[in-house]
Design a protein around this motif. Structure first.
Motif, PDB file in Angstrom:
ATOM      1  N   GLY A  44       0.804  -1.215   0.000  1.00 59.29           N
ATOM      2  CA  GLY A  44       0.000   0.000   0.000  1.00 59.29           C
ATOM      3  C   GLY A  44       0.833   1.259   0.000  1.00 59.29           C
ATOM      4  N   SER A  45       1.589   1.463  -1.067  1.00 55.59           N
ATOM      5  CA  SER A  45       2.415   2.663  -1.185  1.00 55.59           C
ATOM      6  C   SER A  45       1.711   3.657  -2.096  1.00 55.59           C
ATOM      7  CB  SER A  45       3.788   2.311  -1.775  1.00 55.59           C
ATOM      8  OG  SER A  45       4.577   3.472  -1.928  1.00 55.59           O
ATOM      9  N   PRO A  46       1.347   4.850  -1.581  1.00 55.29           N
ATOM     10  CA  PRO A  46       0.630   5.825  -2.406  1.00 55.29           C
ATOM     11  C   PRO A  46       1.382   6.137  -3.696  1.00 55.29           C
ATOM     12  CG  PRO A  46       0.654   6.516  -0.117  1.00 55.29           C
ATOM     13  CD  PRO A  46       1.591   5.354  -0.223  1.00 55.29           C
ATOM     14  N   ASP A  47       0.662   6.135  -4.819  1.00 60.85           N
ATOM     15  CA  ASP A  47       1.296   6.403  -6.103  1.00 60.85           C
ATOM     16  C   ASP A  47       1.020   7.819  -6.601  1.00 60.85           C
ATOM     17  OD1 ASP A  47      -1.439   5.490  -6.372  1.00 60.85           O
ATOM     18  OD2 ASP A  47      -1.132   5.507  -8.533  1.00 60.85           O
ATOM     19  N   LEU A  48       0.288   8.598  -5.815  1.00 53.13           N
ATOM     20  CA  LEU A  48      -0.003   9.978  -6.176  1.00 53.13           C
ATOM     21  C   LEU A  48       1.053  10.907  -5.570  1.00 53.13           C
ATOM     22  CD1 LEU A  48      -3.864  10.053  -5.515  1.00 53.13           C
ATOM     23  CD2 LEU A  48      -2.676   9.660  -7.697  1.00 53.13           C
ATOM     24  N   PRO A  49       1.356  12.031  -6.216  1.00 52.36           N
ATOM     25  CA  PRO A  49       2.304  12.990  -5.642  1.00 52.36           C
ATOM     26  C   PRO A  49       1.610  13.867  -4.614  1.00 52.36           C
ATOM     27  CG  PRO A  49       1.523  13.809  -7.750  1.00 52.36           C
ATOM     28  CD  PRO A  49       0.900  12.441  -7.570  1.00 52.36           C
ATOM     29  N   VAL A 239      -4.178   7.696  23.256  1.00 52.15           N
ATOM     30  CA  VAL A 239      -3.356   8.433  22.299  1.00 52.15           C
ATOM     31  C   VAL A 239      -3.751   7.968  20.907  1.00 52.15           C
ATOM     32  CG1 VAL A 239      -1.380   8.886  23.800  1.00 52.15           C
ATOM     33  CG2 VAL A 239      -1.481   6.744  22.495  1.00 52.15           C
ATOM     34  N   GLU A 240      -3.384   8.778  19.909  1.00 49.68           N
ATOM     35  CA  GLU A 240      -3.775   8.469  18.541  1.00 49.68           C
ATOM     36  C   GLU A 240      -2.638   8.790  17.580  1.00 49.68           C
ATOM     37  OE1 GLU A 240      -8.047   8.649  16.931  1.00 49.68           O
ATOM     38  OE2 GLU A 240      -7.265  10.695  16.719  1.00 49.68           O
ATOM     39  N   PHE A 241      -2.401   7.885  16.648  1.00 48.98           N
ATOM     40  CA  PHE A 241      -1.396   8.092  15.605  1.00 48.98           C
ATOM     41  C   PHE A 241      -2.054   8.639  14.351  1.00 48.98           C
ATOM     42  CE2 PHE A 241       0.932   4.950  18.142  1.00 48.98           C
ATOM     43  CZ  PHE A 241       2.210   5.498  18.140  1.00 48.98           C
ATOM     44  N   HIS A 242      -1.342   9.522  13.679  1.00 50.50           N
ATOM     45  CA  HIS A 242      -1.777  10.029  12.389  1.00 50.50           C
ATOM     46  C   HIS A 242      -0.573  10.057  11.457  1.00 50.50           C
ATOM     47  CE1 HIS A 242      -3.201  12.732   9.207  1.00 50.50           C
ATOM     48  NE2 HIS A 242      -4.406  12.345   9.567  1.00 50.50           N
ATOM     49  N   SER A 243      -0.822   9.804  10.170  1.00 51.88           N
ATOM     50  CA  SER A 243       0.262   9.753   9.195  1.00 51.88           C
ATOM     51  C   SER A 243      -0.028  10.666   8.018  1.00 51.88           C
ATOM     52  CB  SER A 243       0.439   8.316   8.683  1.00 51.88           C
ATOM     53  OG  SER A 243       1.335   8.288   7.597  1.00 51.88           O
ATOM     54  N   MET A 244       0.959  11.461   7.634  1.00 54.35           N
ATOM     55  CA  MET A 244       0.819  12.279   6.434  1.00 54.35           C
ATOM     56  C   MET A 244       1.148  11.477   5.184  1.00 54.35           C
ATOM     57  SD  MET A 244       2.028  16.016   7.756  1.00 54.35           S
ATOM     58  CE  MET A 244       1.159  16.831   6.402  1.00 54.35           C
ATOM     59  N   SER A 245       1.568  10.223   5.373  1.00 55.84           N
ATOM     60  CA  SER A 245       1.828   9.341   4.230  1.00 55.84           C
ATOM     61  C   SER A 245       0.579   9.168   3.398  1.00 55.84           C
ATOM     62  CB  SER A 245       2.311   7.973   4.722  1.00 55.84           C
ATOM     63  OG  SER A 245       3.537   8.076   5.388  1.00 55.84           O
ATOM     64  N   MET A 250       2.661  11.741   1.300  1.00 52.42           N
ATOM     65  CA  MET A 250       4.053  12.041   1.643  1.00 52.42           C
ATOM     66  C   MET A 250       4.755  10.819   2.229  1.00 52.42           C
ATOM     67  SD  MET A 250       3.552  15.876   3.279  1.00 52.42           S
ATOM     68  CE  MET A 250       5.320  16.168   3.467  1.00 52.42           C
ATOM     69  N   ALA A 251       4.419   9.637   1.710  1.00 46.43           N
ATOM     70  CA  ALA A 251       4.897   8.393   2.322  1.00 46.43           C
ATOM     71  C   ALA A 251       6.417   8.326   2.431  1.00 46.43           C
ATOM     72  CB  ALA A 251       4.373   7.199   1.538  1.00 46.43           C
ATOM     73  N   GLY A 252       7.131   8.645   1.342  1.00 47.76           N
ATOM     74  CA  GLY A 252       8.582   8.560   1.377  1.00 47.76           C
ATOM     75  C   GLY A 252       9.237   9.633   2.219  1.00 47.76           C
ATOM     76  N   SER A 253       8.497  10.671   2.548  1.00 50.33           N
ATOM     77  CA  SER A 253       9.037  11.754   3.371  1.00 50.33           C
ATOM     78  C   SER A 253       9.152  11.341   4.829  1.00 50.33           C
ATOM     79  CB  SER A 253       8.137  12.993   3.276  1.00 50.33           C
ATOM     80  OG  SER A 253       7.991  13.420   1.946  1.00 50.33           O
ATOM     81  N   ARG A 254       8.410  10.336   5.235  1.00 50.45           N
ATOM     82  CA  ARG A 254       8.419   9.799   6.583  1.00 50.45           C
ATOM     83  C   ARG A 254       8.088  10.854   7.631  1.00 50.45           C
ATOM     84  NH1 ARG A 254       6.415   6.545   5.823  1.00 50.45           N
ATOM     85  NH2 ARG A 254       6.767   5.543   7.826  1.00 50.45           N
TER      86      ARG A 254
END
Length: 397
Positions: A44-49, A239-245, A250-254
């Motif tokens: 599941g790696s986003p393919d959109l920029p 607590v809650e996790f959120h990802s900008m991926s 921005m997946a590769g930006s980590r």
């Protein structure tokens, strides 16, 4: 004496090998080497920029003279404030987050998910984890020398755990419970009543409640998932996790965040301060621009994945494979069309149709009988997937 695998590896590593993922990747590469065109819907790696203005912000920040110095370990104060503001605007009823105590910047949510157990668990402590689940949940617990009690997610119960089925001894030893709605691999939904039940259960048993909300913005059909922090009493224990991926591609930006109970956030912050130097500064700057700028990208991105979902799920239904339409995430959790070994089906699908998916058992025992399909290809390629599956005859058994 030659070094052996046994003499090198920690015993903990035996729990981390993911043979299914490796086997699927090896088969894909061998088929590609033979000249086959493989449509990979496995990872599941986003393919959109990301949005154009976020890309430009990253470019500008990288060109600054001081861009490559050590970053603030817990995140730039400006970014933490931006995320606190974004969270408050996005989720109605969430009281203002203290950006210095209740917000922590991470190298992606997986970074936090893998390290949080080490900040919370002592040997012998139990983590209550869903089954099936994102593999890093278990990996973090094993690396922290904790023990795992699995909560089965069954279709008959809407893929929600049954808290009443958790034995008293397990409750007594449990340190934290992890939930994910909508989740990966199961894109199930949870309502306020369920979260209230989870909070009550955790309070009664003095268990920390951790919620993974990586897919809050990747939703369809006007569905808007809840933040657990919207529910009364959550801040005391959750607590809650959120990802900008996923939200901003921005997946590769980590880059991701942990928010919520300041004691739990502080525990992870203390651990992280001893093992890394924070997210690359220009990435933090780009993330700040993403959070404070035009938010129209989020709806456009979600519409793109919704069109992909419809193309795949409707197409499969037309050829005789009916699967549930997810209301969120970039995944379809597809029940197999007939009784068959899950791995066998996935390997056949790749060999005979040139389509890569992940067998459900890679995510836990309860994943048997399902495959996870990632919506990471354009509509045209997903239509090609449907055509290939039909022509392969695999649905006929």
């Amino acid at each position: 004496m030659f070094l052996t695998e046994r003499s090198i590896q920690s015993d903990k590593l035996q729990f981390l090998s993911s043979s299914i993922f490796t086997e699927m990747a090896n088969l894909k590469h061998s088929l590609i080497a033979q000249g086959r065109d493989i449509i990979d819907l496995g990872i599941g790696s986003p393919d959109l920029p990301p949005p154009a203005h976020v890309q430009q912000a990253l470019i500008d920040a990288v060109l600054r003279p001081n861009a490559f110095g050590y970053a603030h370990q817990q995140g730039f104060p400006t970014l933490r404030q931006a995320f606190a503001d974004w969270y408050g605007n996005r989720f109605d009823g969430v009281a203002a987050l203290d950006p210095m105590k209740e917000v922590l910047v991470l190298m992606g949510s997986q970074d936090g998910l893998s390290h949080l157990p080490a900040a919370l668990l002592n040997p012998g402590d139990v983590a209550l984890l869903p089954d099936p689940a994102y593999p890093v949940y278990e990996a973090g617990v094993y690396l922290a020398s904790g023990e795992i009690a699995r909560m089965p997610l069954l279709a008959d119960n809407g893929f929600l755990p049954d808290f009443n089925a958790i034995p008293e001894e397990t409750r007594r030893r449990a340190k934290f419970m992890l939930l994910a709605y909508p989740g990966n691999p199961v894109p199930a939904m949870a309502d306020e009543a369920f979260f209230k039940k989870a909070i009550r259960f955790c309070k009664e048993n003095e268990i920390i409640l951790v919620h993974d909300l990586a897919y809050s913005e990747l939703t369809f059909d006007d569905y808007r998932p809840l933040s657990i922090l919207q529910v009364e009493g959550a801040r005391e224990i959750a607590v809650e996790f959120h990802s900008m991926s996923k939200s901003f591609s921005m997946a590769g930006s980590r880059i991701g965040f942990l928010v919520g109970n300041e004691k739990v956030v502080g525990a992870l912050a203390m651990l992280k301060s001893n093992i890394d130097y924070g997210v690359f500064g220009p990435v933090q700057h780009a993330a700040t621009v993403a959070l404070t700028g035009d938010q129209s990208y989020l709806k456009e991105m979600a519409k793109t994945y919704e069109a992909r979902r419809d193309a795949l799920v409707d197409g499969l239904a037309e050829i005789g494979w009916t699967v549930d339409k997810p209301a969120a995430t970039m995944f379809v959790w597809a029940k197999l069309p007939y009784e068959v070994d899950t791995r066998e089906f996935a390997f056949r699908l790749m060999r005979e149709a040139g389509v890569g998916v992940i067998p459900g058992e890679a995510f836990g025992e309860q994943g048997r009988g399902y495959v996870r399909i990632a919506l990471v290809q354009p509509v045209e390629r997903l239509q090609e997937v449907v055509r290939r599956i039909k022509e392969s005859g695999i649905l006929e058994g």
